[in-house]
Design a protein around this motif. Structure first.
Motif, mmCIF file in Angstrom:
data_model
loop_
_atom_site.group_PDB
_atom_site.id
_atom_site.type_symbol
_atom_site.label_atom_id
_atom_site.label_comp_id
_atom_site.label_asym_id
_atom_site.label_seq_id
_atom_site.Cartn_x
_atom_site.Cartn_y
_atom_site.Cartn_z
ATOM 1 N N ILE A 1 0.838 -1.207 0.000
ATOM 2 C CA ILE A 1 0.000 0.000 0.000
ATOM 3 C C ILE A 1 0.872 1.256 0.000
ATOM 4 O O ILE A 1 0.646 2.200 -0.760
ATOM 5 C CB ILE A 1 -0.939 -0.009 1.221
ATOM 6 N N ILE A 2 1.878 1.261 0.863
ATOM 7 C CA ILE A 2 2.773 2.426 0.949
ATOM 8 C C ILE A 2 3.492 2.645 -0.379
ATOM 9 O O ILE A 2 3.594 3.768 -0.884
ATOM 10 C CB ILE A 2 3.788 2.233 2.099
ATOM 11 N N GLU A 3 3.974 1.574 -0.959
ATOM 12 C CA GLU A 3 4.728 1.668 -2.215
ATOM 13 C C GLU A 3 3.853 2.140 -3.373
ATOM 14 O O GLU A 3 4.303 2.884 -4.248
ATOM 15 C CB GLU A 3 5.339 0.307 -2.547
ATOM 16 N N GLN A 4 2.578 1.733 -3.377
ATOM 17 C CA GLN A 4 1.709 1.987 -4.523
ATOM 18 C C GLN A 4 0.822 3.224 -4.381
ATOM 19 O O GLN A 4 0.210 3.661 -5.362
ATOM 20 C CB GLN A 4 0.823 0.754 -4.771
ATOM 21 N N SER A 5 0.753 3.813 -3.189
ATOM 22 C CA SER A 5 -0.136 4.960 -2.979
ATOM 23 C C SER A 5 0.338 6.183 -3.756
ATOM 24 O O SER A 5 1.536 6.468 -3.829
ATOM 25 C CB SER A 5 -0.222 5.303 -1.494
ATOM 26 N N ILE A 6 -0.630 6.902 -4.291
ATOM 27 C CA ILE A 6 -0.334 8.088 -5.091
ATOM 28 C C ILE A 6 -0.031 9.287 -4.200
ATOM 29 O O ILE A 6 0.890 10.062 -4.465
ATOM 30 C CB ILE A 6 -1.521 8.414 -6.022
ATOM 31 N N ASP A 7 -0.830 9.442 -3.152
ATOM 32 C CA ASP A 7 -0.643 10.565 -2.231
ATOM 33 C C ASP A 7 -1.170 10.153 -0.854
ATOM 34 O O ASP A 7 -1.564 9.000 -0.633
ATOM 35 C CB ASP A 7 -1.349 11.823 -2.742
ATOM 36 N N VAL A 8 -1.187 11.108 0.088
ATOM 37 C CA VAL A 8 -1.598 10.807 1.463
ATOM 38 C C VAL A 8 -3.050 10.347 1.524
ATOM 39 O O VAL A 8 -3.379 9.389 2.235
ATOM 40 C CB VAL A 8 -1.374 12.031 2.372
ATOM 41 N N ASN A 9 -3.929 11.005 0.796
ATOM 42 C CA ASN A 9 -5.341 10.614 0.807
ATOM 43 C C ASN A 9 -5.524 9.186 0.305
ATOM 44 O O ASN A 9 -6.310 8.412 0.874
ATOM 45 C CB ASN A 9 -6.165 11.573 -0.058
ATOM 46 N N ASP A 10 -4.808 8.838 -0.750
ATOM 47 C CA ASP A 10 -4.871 7.484 -1.293
ATOM 48 C C ASP A 10 -4.338 6.481 -0.271
ATOM 49 O O ASP A 10 -4.914 5.402 -0.076
ATOM 50 C CB ASP A 10 -4.056 7.418 -2.579
ATOM 51 N N LEU A 11 -3.257 6.855 0.410
ATOM 52 C CA LEU A 11 -2.680 5.990 1.441
ATOM 53 C C LEU A 11 -3.687 5.724 2.554
ATOM 54 O O LEU A 11 -3.898 4.571 2.958
ATOM 55 C CB LEU A 11 -1.428 6.655 2.026
ATOM 56 N N VAL A 12 -4.325 6.778 3.054
ATOM 57 C CA VAL A 12 -5.274 6.633 4.164
ATOM 58 C C VAL A 12 -6.465 5.774 3.747
ATOM 59 O O VAL A 12 -6.909 4.896 4.505
ATOM 60 C CB VAL A 12 -5.732 8.019 4.664
ATOM 61 N N ASP A 13 -6.989 6.001 2.549
ATOM 62 C CA ASP A 13 -8.122 5.201 2.057
ATOM 63 C C ASP A 13 -7.761 3.716 2.008
ATOM 64 O O ASP A 13 -8.546 2.849 2.427
ATOM 65 C CB ASP A 13 -8.552 5.667 0.664
ATOM 66 N N LYS A 14 -6.574 3.423 1.514
ATOM 67 C CA LYS A 14 -6.150 2.023 1.390
ATOM 68 C C LYS A 14 -5.850 1.403 2.755
ATOM 69 O O LYS A 14 -6.126 0.216 2.978
ATOM 70 C CB LYS A 14 -4.930 1.927 0.478
ATOM 71 N N LEU A 15 -5.299 2.189 3.663
ATOM 72 C CA LEU A 15 -5.070 1.690 5.022
ATOM 73 C C LEU A 15 -6.390 1.315 5.682
ATOM 74 O O LEU A 15 -6.511 0.244 6.294
ATOM 75 C CB LEU A 15 -4.352 2.745 5.864
ATOM 76 N N ASN A 16 -7.370 2.198 5.574
ATOM 77 C CA ASN A 16 -8.678 1.920 6.170
ATOM 78 C C ASN A 16 -9.283 0.638 5.601
ATOM 79 O O ASN A 16 -9.775 -0.216 6.348
ATOM 80 C CB ASN A 16 -9.628 3.092 5.913
ATOM 81 N N THR A 17 -9.251 0.500 4.289
ATOM 82 C CA THR A 17 -9.843 -0.679 3.638
ATOM 83 C C THR A 17 -9.159 -1.953 4.090
ATOM 84 O O THR A 17 -9.817 -2.950 4.446
ATOM 85 C CB THR A 17 -9.742 -0.547 2.105
ATOM 86 N N THR A 18 -7.827 -1.946 4.103
ATOM 87 C CA THR A 18 -7.073 -3.150 4.460
ATOM 88 C C THR A 18 -7.261 -3.522 5.925
ATOM 89 O O THR A 18 -7.476 -4.692 6.264
ATOM 90 C CB THR A 18 -5.578 -2.944 4.160
ATOM 91 N N LEU A 19 -7.182 -2.536 6.810
ATOM 92 C CA LEU A 19 -7.289 -2.826 8.240
ATOM 93 C C LEU A 19 -8.709 -3.227 8.632
ATOM 94 O O LEU A 19 -8.898 -4.066 9.524
ATOM 95 C CB LEU A 19 -6.815 -1.628 9.052
ATOM 96 N N LEU A 20 -9.704 -2.666 7.980
ATOM 97 C CA LEU A 20 -11.083 -3.094 8.233
ATOM 98 C C LEU A 20 -11.279 -4.562 7.859
ATOM 99 O O LEU A 20 -11.947 -5.319 8.573
ATOM 100 C CB LEU A 20 -12.060 -2.218 7.445
ATOM 101 N N SER A 21 -10.679 -4.962 6.761
ATOM 102 C CA SER A 21 -10.837 -6.348 6.312
ATOM 103 C C SER A 21 -10.010 -7.310 7.160
ATOM 104 O O SER A 21 -10.290 -8.507 7.187
ATOM 105 C CB SER A 21 -10.427 -6.480 4.842
ATOM 106 N N HIS A 22 -9.014 -6.777 7.874
ATOM 107 C CA HIS A 22 -8.105 -7.634 8.644
ATOM 108 C C HIS A 22 -8.503 -7.759 10.112
ATOM 109 O O HIS A 22 -7.894 -8.496 10.859
ATOM 110 C CB HIS A 22 -6.682 -7.075 8.554
ATOM 111 N N MET A 23 -9.526 -7.047 10.516
ATOM 112 C CA MET A 23 -9.916 -7.061 11.924
ATOM 113 C C MET A 23 -10.368 -8.443 12.369
ATOM 114 O O MET A 23 -11.050 -9.151 11.641
ATOM 115 C CB MET A 23 -11.047 -6.056 12.170
#
Length: 266
Positions: free
Chosen positions: A131-153
């Motif tokens: 996610i960190i490597e592929q994110s375009i900017d901070v907003n993209d990073l945060v969106d992807k972090l939320n999606t991944t961590l929600l699915s990993h709970m």
């Protein structure tokens, strides 16, 4: 891309941003701390104050991304000189019990440890590094972090009981005794200690002490009241006892903390 400053006009030389996670994640994650440091951004003595919480840490040194798991903190952690050497840092700052929520591991094995996240959860480590490597900017990073961590709970029902206890402790600024909490929750003191050890990584007494000291620090940061008054409000009626507990948690006396407040994170 996010890690390429030359293509990201929004990233200045010094960049330190705290972002609130998705609403569902907030009982478990305090913030996403995103940093683009330089050699002088943090004091070499910059120290993290123990807050009984874990952290998922990701650093980029210009060549590769490394993920680490930091167990629930019970001792001060000096990170300034290390952090300044990286091009990028992401600290997923968890709340007490948050690390259990995402790993399912007995937390007493992890307190104050720093270990390779891949050794604990290879899938989560790979996912977040990508996610960190592929994110375009901070907003993209945060969106992807939320999606991944929600699915990993993990199953939230496993931690609801301890989360509710933590909420009561925080509402009282740690001003509860183990016996009081035992009566409130209808658990034996022994069982309470077992739960806190498993889900947070320490016994109830130590957790309460850390929460009390953290509440004192918040008051020291914003209040003009004297040490004595703040200590008494936190239930420390013996000043020597207060100074002893403060130093045990923070590594310095209250006076030295105030003198060098910028060297500490809480």
């Amino acid at each position: 891309m996010l890690l390429d400053r030359s293509n990201n006009q929004n990233i200045t030389t010094k960049y330190n941003l705290y972002v609130t996670p998705h609403e569902i994640l907030r009982p478990y994650i305090s913030a996403y701390n995103i940093l683009f440091p330089d050699k002088n951004m943090l004091s070499e003595k910059y120290t993290l104050i123990p807050d009984a919480s874990g952290t998922l840490s990701f650093v980029y040194d210009g060549k590769s991304i490394k993920g680490e798991l930091w167990g629930a903190s019970i001792h001060p952690n000096m990170i300034g000189s290390e952090a300044n050497n990286y091009y990028f840092l992401l600290l997923i700052e968890l709340k007490p019990c948050g690390l259990f929520q995402f790993t399912g591991i007995d937390q007493k094995e992890l307190s104050d440890l720093r270990i390779d996240l891949g050794e604990v959860d290879k899938y989560l480590n790979t996912s977040l590094c990508n996610i960190i490597e592929q994110s375009i900017d901070v907003n993209d990073l945060v969106d992807k972090l939320n999606t991944t961590l929600l699915s990993h709970m993990s199953n939230v029902y496993r931690t609801n009981t301890i989360i509710n206890m933590i909420r009561k402790i925080n509402e009282n600024n740690g001003l509860l005794h183990v016996k009081e909490l035992s009566l409130l929750e209808h658990y034996s003191e022994r069982h309470l200690n077992r739960l806190f050890s498993q889900y947070i990584g320490m016994n109830v007494k130590l957790f309460l002490k850390i929460m009390r000291i953290n509440s004192v620090i918040k008051e020291l940061q914003k209040s003009q009241n004297s040490f004595t008054f703040i200590a008494q409000q936190a239930g420390f009626y013996d000043q020597s006892h207060f100074i002893k507990d403060f130093k045990a948690i923070c590594g310095v006396s209250p006076m030295l903390y105030l003198k060098n407040m910028s060297d500490f994170s809480n």
